[in-house]
Design a protein around this motif. Structure first.
Motif, PDB file in Angstrom:
ATOM      1  N   GLU A  76       0.835  -1.204   0.000  1.00 64.17           N
ATOM      2  CA  GLU A  76       0.000   0.000   0.000  1.00 64.17           C
ATOM      3  C   GLU A  76       0.871   1.256   0.000  1.00 64.17           C
ATOM      4  N   ALA A  77       0.330   2.347  -0.499  1.00 69.35           N
ATOM      5  CA  ALA A  77       1.050   3.620  -0.489  1.00 69.35           C
ATOM      6  C   ALA A  77       1.404   3.994   0.947  1.00 69.35           C
ATOM      7  N   GLY A  78       2.662   4.338   1.179  1.00 66.06           N
ATOM      8  CA  GLY A  78       3.125   4.726   2.506  1.00 66.06           C
ATOM      9  C   GLY A  78       3.474   3.567   3.418  1.00 66.06           C
ATOM     10  N   ALA A  79       3.300   2.335   2.949  1.00 67.38           N
ATOM     11  CA  ALA A  79       3.571   1.155   3.785  1.00 67.38           C
ATOM     12  C   ALA A  79       4.957   0.593   3.494  1.00 67.38           C
ATOM     13  N   THR A  80       5.416  -0.282   4.387  1.00 66.25           N
ATOM     14  CA  THR A  80       6.710  -0.936   4.216  1.00 66.25           C
ATOM     15  C   THR A  80       6.555  -2.443   4.294  1.00 66.25           C
ATOM     16  N   LEU A  81       7.473  -3.139   3.669  1.00 61.67           N
ATOM     17  CA  LEU A  81       7.554  -4.599   3.727  1.00 61.67           C
ATOM     18  C   LEU A  81       8.951  -4.935   4.223  1.00 61.67           C
ATOM     19  N   THR A  82       9.065  -5.454   5.434  1.00 60.54           N
ATOM     20  CA  THR A  82      10.379  -5.820   5.964  1.00 60.54           C
ATOM     21  C   THR A  82      10.776  -7.181   5.420  1.00 60.54           C
ATOM     22  N   PHE A  83      12.077  -7.389   5.296  1.00 58.93           N
ATOM     23  CA  PHE A  83      12.542  -8.660   4.734  1.00 58.93           C
ATOM     24  C   PHE A  83      13.859  -9.073   5.364  1.00 58.93           C
ATOM     25  N   PHE A  84      14.141 -10.366   5.209  1.00 53.36           N
ATOM     26  CA  PHE A  84      15.471 -10.899   5.501  1.00 53.36           C
ATOM     27  C   PHE A  84      15.787 -11.915   4.414  1.00 53.36           C
ATOM     28  N   ALA A  85      17.061 -12.173   4.206  1.00 55.75           N
ATOM     29  CA  ALA A  85      17.501 -13.203   3.265  1.00 55.75           C
ATOM     30  C   ALA A  85      18.834 -13.740   3.761  1.00 55.75           C
ATOM     31  N   GLN A  86      18.992 -15.061   3.721  1.00 55.39           N
ATOM     32  CA  GLN A  86      20.242 -15.683   4.185  1.00 55.39           C
ATOM     33  C   GLN A  86      21.010 -16.253   3.003  1.00 55.39           C
ATOM     34  N   PHE A  87      22.322 -16.021   3.027  1.00 53.09           N
ATOM     35  CA  PHE A  87      23.214 -16.435   1.950  1.00 53.09           C
ATOM     36  C   PHE A  87      24.397 -17.201   2.525  1.00 53.09           C
ATOM     37  N   PRO A  88      25.068 -18.011   1.698  1.00 58.52           N
ATOM     38  CA  PRO A  88      26.346 -18.565   2.146  1.00 58.52           C
ATOM     39  C   PRO A  88      27.309 -17.403   2.392  1.00 58.52           C
ATOM     40  N   ALA A  89      28.127 -17.519   3.412  1.00 55.54           N
ATOM     41  CA  ALA A  89      29.052 -16.423   3.743  1.00 55.54           C
ATOM     42  C   ALA A  89      30.228 -16.416   2.778  1.00 55.54           C
ATOM     43  N   PRO A  90      30.587 -15.241   2.265  1.00 57.82           N
ATOM     44  CA  PRO A  90      31.828 -15.137   1.491  1.00 57.82           C
ATOM     45  C   PRO A  90      33.026 -15.407   2.399  1.00 57.82           C
ATOM     46  N   GLU A  91      34.189 -15.473   1.823  1.00 57.21           N
ATOM     47  CA  GLU A  91      35.402 -15.705   2.609  1.00 57.21           C
ATOM     48  C   GLU A  91      35.527 -14.647   3.698  1.00 57.21           C
ATOM     49  N   ALA A  92      36.176 -15.019   4.786  1.00 54.45           N
ATOM     50  CA  ALA A  92      36.294 -14.132   5.948  1.00 54.45           C
ATOM     51  C   ALA A  92      36.972 -12.816   5.605  1.00 54.45           C
ATOM     52  N   SER A  93      37.824 -12.810   4.587  1.00 54.52           N
ATOM     53  CA  SER A  93      38.526 -11.586   4.207  1.00 54.52           C
ATOM     54  C   SER A  93      37.631 -10.622   3.427  1.00 54.52           C
ATOM     55  N   THR A  94      36.450 -11.094   2.998  1.00 48.45           N
ATOM     56  CA  THR A  94      35.527 -10.244   2.239  1.00 48.45           C
ATOM     57  C   THR A  94      34.611  -9.502   3.194  1.00 48.45           C
ATOM     58  N   HIS A  95      34.673  -8.177   3.139  1.00 46.43           N
ATOM     59  CA  HIS A  95      33.842  -7.359   4.028  1.00 46.43           C
ATOM     60  C   HIS A  95      32.843  -6.498   3.259  1.00 46.43           C
ATOM     61  N   GLU A  96      32.980  -6.449   1.942  1.00 50.37           N
ATOM     62  CA  GLU A  96      32.095  -5.618   1.141  1.00 50.37           C
ATOM     63  C   GLU A  96      31.554  -6.436  -0.018  1.00 50.37           C
ATOM     64  N   VAL A  97      30.248  -6.398  -0.218  1.00 51.12           N
ATOM     65  CA  VAL A  97      29.609  -7.129  -1.308  1.00 51.12           C
ATOM     66  C   VAL A  97      28.561  -6.237  -1.972  1.00 51.12           C
ATOM     67  N   GLY A  98      28.197  -6.616  -3.170  1.00 48.19           N
ATOM     68  CA  GLY A  98      27.112  -5.945  -3.863  1.00 48.19           C
ATOM     69  C   GLY A  98      25.823  -6.717  -3.658  1.00 48.19           C
ATOM     70  N   VAL A  99      24.716  -6.003  -3.584  1.00 45.89           N
ATOM     71  CA  VAL A  99      23.398  -6.624  -3.491  1.00 45.89           C
ATOM     72  C   VAL A  99      22.678  -6.350  -4.799  1.00 45.89           C
ATOM     73  N   GLN A 100      22.195  -7.429  -5.433  1.00 51.62           N
ATOM     74  CA  GLN A 100      21.419  -7.287  -6.653  1.00 51.62           C
ATOM     75  C   GLN A 100      20.026  -7.836  -6.406  1.00 51.62           C
ATOM     76  N   PHE A 101      19.015  -7.054  -6.803  1.00 55.70           N
ATOM     77  CA  PHE A 101      17.630  -7.443  -6.603  1.00 55.70           C
ATOM     78  C   PHE A 101      16.810  -6.873  -7.754  1.00 55.70           C
TER      79      PHE A 101
END
Length: 192
Positions: free
Chosen positions: A155-180
């Motif tokens: 609806e106009a003015g409303a929000t939809l909260t979300f979560f999504a779980q992914f396999p973790a990148p290597e520990a040295s990776t701290h920055e990723v791109g999100v594509q949707f």
């Protein structure tokens, strides 16, 4: 005499019920499997929409991207877990003046998901340095570990909260791109 027996029986029954309630205890849910809460959240978190003035404020916003027809996506956290996955949380806000119909592309294009309920399975994380793309994880029944079952429109003015779980990148990776689908790419920082 009968009245006395009935009163005595009633008192005994009340005492037994009180004892049973005390013995069972209410508990605080501490023994609940915390891993199962994600799937419950995936079914419940998308089903309610709130007007923007009722939306809980978040401490941080990692990225905000504007999509089609007056919708915006705020990514509020991306947390690495010791179990080997990353959980991305956020919300989609309908800042336009009309109802926004959620596109089917949000659920991904895989044939295995064709019969699945509405979800955020179309979201991916991209580690450009390692040249890797990460897709939403699945449970043993091939359901995506993400918000699902939400209403087909916001609806106009409303929000939809979300979560999504992914396999973790290597520990040295701290920055990723999100594509949707329907939104430009966003760059976020993983915490943890």
């Amino acid at each position: 005499m009968r009245k006395a027996r009935r009163t005595g029986a009633a008192a005994l029954l009340v005492a037994m019920l009180a004892f049973s309630a005390a013995a069972c205890g209410g508990g605080d849910g501490g023994g609940q499997d915390k891993g199962a809460s994600g799937s419950t959240a995936s079914r419940d978190s998308g089903k309610t929409q709130s007007k923007s003035d009722e939306t809980p404020e978040t401490d941080t916003v990692l990225a905000t991207v504007k999509g089609d027809s007056g919708v915006e996506m705020d990514i509020t956290s991306a947390t690495r877990d010791s179990g080997g996955f990353v959980t991305v949380n956020g919300q989609i806000k309908n800042t336009g003046g009309e109802v926004y119909t959620t596109p089917v592309q949000w659920g991904g294009e895989e044939e295995a998901l064709a019969d699945a309920d509405r979800s955020f399975a179309g979201m991916t994380l991209v580690d450009s340095k390692a040249k890797k793309r990460y897709y939403v994880l699945r449970d043993t029944d091939n359901r995506p570990l993400t918000t699902s079952g939400y209403e087909p429109s916001i609806e106009a003015g409303a929000t939809l909260t979300f979560f999504a779980q992914f396999p973790a990148p290597e520990a040295s990776t701290h920055e990723v791109g999100v594509q949707f689908p329907g939104f430009p790419n966003a760059t976020i920082e993983i915490s943890g």
